[in-house]
Design a protein around this motif. Structure first.
Motif, PDB file in Angstrom:
ATOM      1  N   LEU A  83      38.951 -29.167 -35.411  1.00 63.26           N
ATOM      2  CA  LEU A  83      38.228 -29.855 -34.448  1.00 63.26           C
ATOM      3  C   LEU A  83      39.614 -30.478 -33.371  1.00 63.26           C
ATOM      4  O   LEU A  83      39.311 -30.089 -32.192  1.00 63.26           O
ATOM      5  CB  LEU A  83      37.616 -31.124 -34.707  1.00 63.26           C
ATOM      6  CG  LEU A  83      36.920 -31.840 -33.574  1.00 63.26           C
ATOM      7  CD1 LEU A  83      35.698 -30.992 -32.787  1.00 63.26           C
ATOM      8  CD2 LEU A  83      36.140 -32.886 -34.130  1.00 63.26           C
ATOM      9  N   GLY A  84      40.428 -31.176 -34.013  1.00 56.74           N
ATOM     10  CA  GLY A  84      41.667 -31.533 -33.179  1.00 56.74           C
ATOM     11  C   GLY A  84      42.264 -30.398 -32.461  1.00 56.74           C
ATOM     12  O   GLY A  84      42.437 -30.304 -31.327  1.00 56.74           O
ATOM     13  N   ILE A  92      37.419 -43.053 -34.452  1.00 54.56           N
ATOM     14  CA  ILE A  92      36.942 -42.528 -33.465  1.00 54.56           C
ATOM     15  C   ILE A  92      37.451 -43.048 -32.250  1.00 54.56           C
ATOM     16  O   ILE A  92      37.513 -42.504 -31.142  1.00 54.56           O
ATOM     17  CB  ILE A  92      35.267 -43.089 -33.509  1.00 54.56           C
ATOM     18  CG1 ILE A  92      34.707 -42.322 -34.451  1.00 54.56           C
ATOM     19  CG2 ILE A  92      34.661 -43.156 -31.908  1.00 54.56           C
ATOM     20  CD1 ILE A  92      33.947 -41.142 -33.981  1.00 54.56           C
ATOM     21  N   ALA A  93      37.890 -44.476 -32.217  1.00 58.56           N
ATOM     22  CA  ALA A  93      38.446 -44.984 -31.113  1.00 58.56           C
ATOM     23  C   ALA A  93      39.877 -44.453 -30.582  1.00 58.56           C
ATOM     24  O   ALA A  93      40.154 -44.030 -29.514  1.00 58.56           O
ATOM     25  CB  ALA A  93      38.848 -46.600 -31.270  1.00 58.56           C
ATOM     26  N   ILE A 130      42.405 -36.814 -36.618  1.00 55.80           N
ATOM     27  CA  ILE A 130      40.832 -36.458 -36.571  1.00 55.80           C
ATOM     28  C   ILE A 130      40.871 -36.198 -38.129  1.00 55.80           C
ATOM     29  O   ILE A 130      39.637 -36.200 -38.714  1.00 55.80           O
ATOM     30  CB  ILE A 130      40.742 -35.297 -35.664  1.00 55.80           C
ATOM     31  CG1 ILE A 130      40.957 -35.641 -34.122  1.00 55.80           C
ATOM     32  CG2 ILE A 130      39.161 -34.811 -35.761  1.00 55.80           C
ATOM     33  CD1 ILE A 130      40.485 -34.907 -33.197  1.00 55.80           C
ATOM     34  N   ALA A 131      41.797 -35.234 -38.724  1.00 53.94           N
ATOM     35  CA  ALA A 131      41.666 -34.702 -40.106  1.00 53.94           C
ATOM     36  C   ALA A 131      41.319 -35.927 -41.093  1.00 53.94           C
ATOM     37  O   ALA A 131      40.885 -35.655 -42.155  1.00 53.94           O
ATOM     38  CB  ALA A 131      42.752 -34.091 -40.559  1.00 53.94           C
ATOM     39  N   LEU A 132      41.433 -37.229 -40.704  1.00 55.42           N
ATOM     40  CA  LEU A 132      41.417 -38.399 -41.428  1.00 55.42           C
ATOM     41  C   LEU A 132      40.031 -38.952 -41.262  1.00 55.42           C
ATOM     42  O   LEU A 132      39.217 -39.780 -41.934  1.00 55.42           O
ATOM     43  CB  LEU A 132      42.394 -39.208 -41.463  1.00 55.42           C
ATOM     44  CG  LEU A 132      43.608 -39.138 -42.022  1.00 55.42           C
ATOM     45  CD1 LEU A 132      44.890 -39.932 -41.747  1.00 55.42           C
ATOM     46  CD2 LEU A 132      43.735 -38.734 -43.497  1.00 55.42           C
ATOM     47  N   THR A 133      39.637 -38.929 -39.798  1.00 53.72           N
ATOM     48  CA  THR A 133      38.394 -39.451 -39.533  1.00 53.72           C
ATOM     49  C   THR A 133      37.255 -38.853 -39.929  1.00 53.72           C
ATOM     50  O   THR A 133      36.288 -39.415 -40.193  1.00 53.72           O
ATOM     51  CB  THR A 133      38.387 -39.647 -37.795  1.00 53.72           C
ATOM     52  OG1 THR A 133      39.585 -40.180 -37.164  1.00 53.72           O
ATOM     53  CG2 THR A 133      37.326 -40.424 -37.167  1.00 53.72           C
ATOM     54  N   VAL A 134      37.434 -37.581 -40.015  1.00 56.38           N
ATOM     55  CA  VAL A 134      36.122 -36.706 -40.257  1.00 56.38           C
ATOM     56  C   VAL A 134      35.564 -37.053 -41.699  1.00 56.38           C
ATOM     57  O   VAL A 134      34.453 -37.191 -41.950  1.00 56.38           O
ATOM     58  CB  VAL A 134      36.290 -35.360 -40.010  1.00 56.38           C
ATOM     59  CG1 VAL A 134      35.236 -34.526 -40.792  1.00 56.38           C
ATOM     60  CG2 VAL A 134      36.337 -34.953 -38.792  1.00 56.38           C
ATOM     61  N   PRO A 135      36.620 -37.063 -42.734  1.00 56.37           N
ATOM     62  CA  PRO A 135      36.216 -37.523 -43.965  1.00 56.37           C
ATOM     63  C   PRO A 135      35.506 -38.923 -43.985  1.00 56.37           C
ATOM     64  O   PRO A 135      34.548 -39.161 -44.690  1.00 56.37           O
ATOM     65  CB  PRO A 135      37.391 -37.665 -44.968  1.00 56.37           C
ATOM     66  CG  PRO A 135      38.232 -36.653 -44.075  1.00 56.37           C
ATOM     67  CD  PRO A 135      38.097 -36.546 -42.963  1.00 56.37           C
ATOM     68  N   MET A 170      38.605 -32.595 -44.344  1.00 53.31           N
ATOM     69  CA  MET A 170      39.966 -32.851 -43.513  1.00 53.31           C
ATOM     70  C   MET A 170      40.271 -31.526 -42.902  1.00 53.31           C
ATOM     71  O   MET A 170      40.600 -31.828 -41.599  1.00 53.31           O
ATOM     72  CB  MET A 170      41.034 -32.938 -44.626  1.00 53.31           C
ATOM     73  CG  MET A 170      40.897 -34.344 -45.327  1.00 53.31           C
ATOM     74  SD  MET A 170      42.155 -34.752 -46.444  1.00 53.31           S
ATOM     75  CE  MET A 170      43.710 -34.826 -45.170  1.00 53.31           C
ATOM     76  N   SER A 171      39.923 -30.443 -43.395  1.00 54.03           N
ATOM     77  CA  SER A 171      40.303 -29.042 -42.607  1.00 54.03           C
ATOM     78  C   SER A 171      39.348 -28.937 -41.337  1.00 54.03           C
ATOM     79  O   SER A 171      39.835 -28.348 -40.237  1.00 54.03           O
ATOM     80  CB  SER A 171      40.324 -27.885 -43.427  1.00 54.03           C
ATOM     81  OG  SER A 171      39.672 -27.830 -44.402  1.00 54.03           O
TER      82      SER A 171
END
Ligand code: HDD
Ligand code: HEM
Ligand code: HEM
Lengths: 331, 458
Positions: free
Chosen positions: A133-134, A196-197, A153-158, A127-128
């Motif tokens: 990245l964000g 991603i979208a 993004i913190a939710l998408t990466v995991p 998450m971090s």
């Protein structure tokens, strides 16, 4: 020399970061999944990543190292701006890394606690990383919109890591664990796609610089393959995880491969968006680069060492090729 | 620059590096000890070497993991805490750190997997090579990072243009004046730290009556190593001090507690340095000996702190840390030589229990000496980050003190917890009887060996 060298290092840095995301991505993903697995599978899951995680993490050190070495002023700006998320990620990685060993060596009573620490550490790191990245993409702005963007993004990466980790387990595990991994992958695909979208749509809105780059002709058409191939890869993911017979026929690796493809495309898209900046709108590669003489010294080392590293990494992956087995220090 | 933020940033850096150094110090030499165990097994085919290897691999793996995760923290610390350092000295520090990652970290991290889990998947020779590469990689890490640290202590081979440092002579930078001493002193420190850990744990096993032939082999190996290394370490330490006198006289003045320049300076064994009165209280001294040790002349002149007004390090921490390190060194010398002497007439089982208890108490003596030594070095170069050129305050990041304080507290809590867990696990591992636990030889295990193993191993 002065114009090319910084670009080369930007490329190597990008490569290191991409490799980090793929490699540590799958083991962080497996770490997160540990929380959802029944006890009897946990040892095997950890065994599947045991020989690799340490080297996987080293790509992060290389990525940050190159930024430090080749773009020292960018390194200062980026890491100062990301002070808190970096600290949180590091603590996550510490907890995750030590749990590997403590979970088997500590008293059996404590094993469930170390397992939990393992999963939490993995999740926190992932998450971090997303948050970082964000903020990086948005140029370290501090306002509600940017925070919402970072949070997505913190939710998408995991989610991405979980798909990757599940893909890894599909290749490394058999029987019940493999079947579960297919289900896990399928469950995580949707959040991954939506994330991603959402990121793709909002990134140009967050940054005017990026908007101008993507939506000008004819560049727009040249870039069209990125979203199209990504969509195809997602289609493949969905298809493979939906049919038991495909995995049974030995095509389970497609899950991992398709996810890697999406990540590569995302990286290319990001690289295009940001180029030629190292810190968006503030510092370009040439302004940030260190002295040419230092870069040359390093280029020589990188030119020799990087192929060697890739070579012996492949060698080690081959040693542990095939289905994972129980790990022991003896035979 | 905000004073509180600076102090907090320094405390945070110090906490992180202190935590990090504990583990590499142990693994650098433990890697070689493991390699030695494997070689002995190869030569003698005596199963107890194999058992010793097996037992110590567990502790190695645990220690290595802690070293790696705390090292990753370190690689971010320069950027988060001292961004100015990389901006000013990045052209020099950068390539050194870069080479460390490229030539050392990948090597050790990649082959660690093979070393730990590769038995039975690769041939014995490949496994031995992997063990060697891990030990070699850790030593290379120490080489690069110590080269950088030594250069920060005794900078040479650079020029300053527009406030930035540029390299003019890489060989001079790499092998800067204090590097040979620091590198050898550190490697010896690592050897001693690992020896005392092996010795202490083995003694504990004998005391708890869970020892085996393997324990005795490990005990003897470690005792011999300690007895050989410690006099060399003391000698190297002494030469190191002479080198420091040449390049950082203010540090030596703090180490020796010399407030005013004098000829024939006494060796201060114990004292309470008082920065208000600029003198030592309750001093116990041996006349002229400091001059003798450092200048090899009874009446040699030693510069006092008065010559470095405003530019010398805080005296008390350096003074004390130095005495802790040297005290540990003397204790190590005494106990290891006593052991060698006693073992001429006795076996390990019949050593006096008191002696074994003393060894067990000294398990982590190497850590104490090492950390104390680093405190001498690092606090002793204050207020500079690159000695005589760049000060720490110039390079610090401008974070809010509250944020640094918050993360510092979190790091400290985590470190204390992990350190306690570590010591606890080492203790509990050592109390499990190891007898008969030696692994079977690779192919005898009877597991399925897949095709790739045959292809990879020869
Ligand atoms: C097992 C560890 C150990 C032991 C027993 C000793 N040392 Fe040491 N010492 C270190 C481990 C160490 C170290 C941690 O490795 C340091 C910190 C930085 C360095 O280069 O080495 C160090 C630094 C250090 C310095 C500071 C050099 C500088 O920064 O300029 C001096 C003068 C000495 N040592 C001298 C000695 C003497 C005279 C010893 C006699 C007993 C001794 N050390 C024992
Ligand atoms: C070889 C690698 C090392 C490098 C490159 C290095 C570098 C630094 C730097 C940049 C600082 C910050 C400046 C300052 O606060 O004074 C520092 C301070 C410090 N370091 Fe190191 N260090 C190294 C090894 C160590 C080790 C192994 C230890 C301890 C075991 C250590 C202990 C400290 C302490 C205690 C401080 C704080 C001193 C003070 O602020 O008074 N260092 N070091
Ligand atoms: C201040 C600077 C330092 C930085 C930035 C740093 C960074 C790192 C990093 C990133 C790793 C993990 C590498 C991996 O993935 O395998 C590591 C491990 C290691 N470091 Fe450091 N380190 C520092 C100080 C030191 C010092 C002072 C020493 C020893 C003298 C040292 C010796 C090692 C060794 C031997 C390892 C291998 C892991 C282990 O054996 O536990 N490092 N370090």
């Amino acid at each position: 020399m002065d114009t090319v060298l910084p670009l080369i290092f930007m490329a190597v840095m990008g490569l290191a970061m991409l490799l980090y995301v793929i490699l540590d991505g799958y083991d962080l993903g497996v770490g997160i999944l540990l929380h959802f697995a029944p006890d009897e599978h946990k040892d095997m899951m950890v065994a599947s990543i045991g020989p690799f995680w340490d080297a996987n993490e080293t790509w992060l050190v290389l990525g940050v190292g190159i930024m430090l070495v080749a773009f020292p002023s960018a390194h200062g700006i980026v890491l100062s701006a990301l002070y808190l998320p970096v600290a949180i990620m590091l603590m996550g990685l510490i907890v995750r890394g030590v749990s590997f060993d403590f979970r088997t060596k500590a008293n059996d009573k404590h094993k469930p606690r170390w397992n939990r620490a393992f999963a939490i550490g993995s999740l926190v790191s992932a998450m971090s990383q997303g948050w970082m990245l964000g903020s990086y993409v948005s140029g370290f702005r501090d306002d509600w919109w940017t925070w919402a963007f970072n949070a997505v993004i913190a939710l998408t990466v995991p989610a991405a890591y979980v798909v990757l980790g599940a893909g890894w387990l599909i290749m490394k595990a058999e029987g019940d664990l493999q079947a579960r991994a297919v289900v896990w992958a399928r469950q995580a695909i949707l959040p991954f796609v939506i994330g991603i979208a959402a990121i793709s749509i909002t990134t140009p809105l967050i940054s005017e610089t990026i908007f101008k780059k993507w939506f000008k002709l004819p560049g727009f058409f040249a870039l069209l393959p990125i979203p199209l191939i990504s969509a195809a890869a997602f289609g493949a993911l969905w298809h493979v995880t939906g049919k038991k017979s495909i995995v049974a026929a030995g095509y389970g690796w497609i899950v991992f491969a398709a996810t890697v493809l999406v990540l590569i495309l995302a990286t290319l898209g990001l690289a295009y968006s940001i180029y030629p900046y190292v810190v968006i709108d503030r510092l370009n590669v040439w302004e940030a680069a260190s002295a040419t003489s230092s870069l040359v010294i390093l280029l020589v080392g990188t030119g020799i060492a990087l192929p060697a590293i890739i070579g012996y990494t492949v060698f080690v992956y081959r040693i542990f090729w095939g289905k994972a087995r129980e790990l022991t220090y003896g035979a | 620059m905000n004073e509180t933020a600076l102090i907090l940033a320094r405390m945070q850096f110090a906490a992180n590096i202190t935590f990090h150094i504990l583990f590499p110090t142990l693994t650098i030499a433990l890697g070689w000890i493991l390699f030695f165990f494997r070689m002995r097994f190869k030569a003698t085919r005596d199963e107890s070497w194999e058992e010793a290897y097996y037992f110590w691999t567990k502790i190695f793996a645990l220690t290595f993991a802690l070293g790696v995760v705390s090292g990753i923290t370190m690689s971010f610390q320069f950027g988060t805490n001292w961004p100015g350092f990389m901006e000013i000295a990045g052209n020099i520090a950068g390539p050194l750190l870069g080479y460390e990652v490229l030539t050392a970290f990948f090597l050790e991290a990649t082959f660690l997997g093979v070393m730990l889990f590769g038995r039975g998947r690769v041939s014995e020779r490949t496994h031995l090579i992997a063990t060697f590469l891990v030990a070699f990689g850790t030593t290379m890490s120490a080489f690069w990072i110590l080269s950088l640290n030594s250069w920060m202590q005794t900078p040479v081979g650079y020029e300053i243009i527009n406030g930035k440092m540029f390299a003019t002579d890489w060989l001079a930078i790499l092998f800067n004046p204090s590097f040979p001493y620091r590198f050898s002193h550190m490697l010896l420190a690592s050897g001693l730290t690992a020896s005392f850990v092996v010795l202490g744990v083995s003694a504990w096993q004998v005391l708890k009556k869970v020892d085996s032939k393997a324990t005795h082999k490990a005990f003897k190996t470690a005792l011999t190593a300690a007895a050989i290394l410690i006099p060399i370490q003391i000698l190297v330490g002494d030469i190191h001090g002479t080198n420091t006198l040449k390049y950082q006289p203010a540090k030596i003045a703090a180490i020796e507690g010399i407030w005013n320049t004098e000829k024939g300076a006494p060796l201060v064994l114990f004292a309470w340095p008082n920065k208000e009165t600029k003198s030592n209280l309750y001093a116990i001294e041996i006349p002229k000996v400091a001059s003798l040790i450092l200048t090899h002349d009874l009446d040699g002149e030693l510069k006092g702190l008065n010559e470095f007004e405003g530019k010398h390090p805080p005296v008390a921490p350096v003074f004390w840390a130095f005495r802790i390190m040297v005290g540990m060194g003397v204790a190590m010398l005494a106990i290891s030589w006593l052991g060698v002497f006693m073992l001429r007439k006795r076996t390990i089982d019949t050593l006096p229990r008191l002696y074994l208890k003393a060894l067990a108490a000294m398990t982590f003596a190497g850590w104490v000496a090492t950390v104390a030594g680093w405190y001498v070095t690092e606090i002793g170069r204050q207020p500079y980050i690159v000695y005589g050129v760049v000060t720490v305050a110039e390079t610090a990041a401008k974070h809010a003190p509250a944020m640094i304080g918050l993360t510092l507290t979190a790091y400290l809590a985590l470190y204390v917890f992990l350190l306690i867990s570590y010591v606890f696990v080492v203790k509990s591992l050592s109390e499990k009887p190891t007898r008969g636990q030696a692994p079977k030889l690779p192919t005898a295990a009877g597991r399925k060996v897949d095709a790739i193993v045959e292809a990879a191993g020869d």
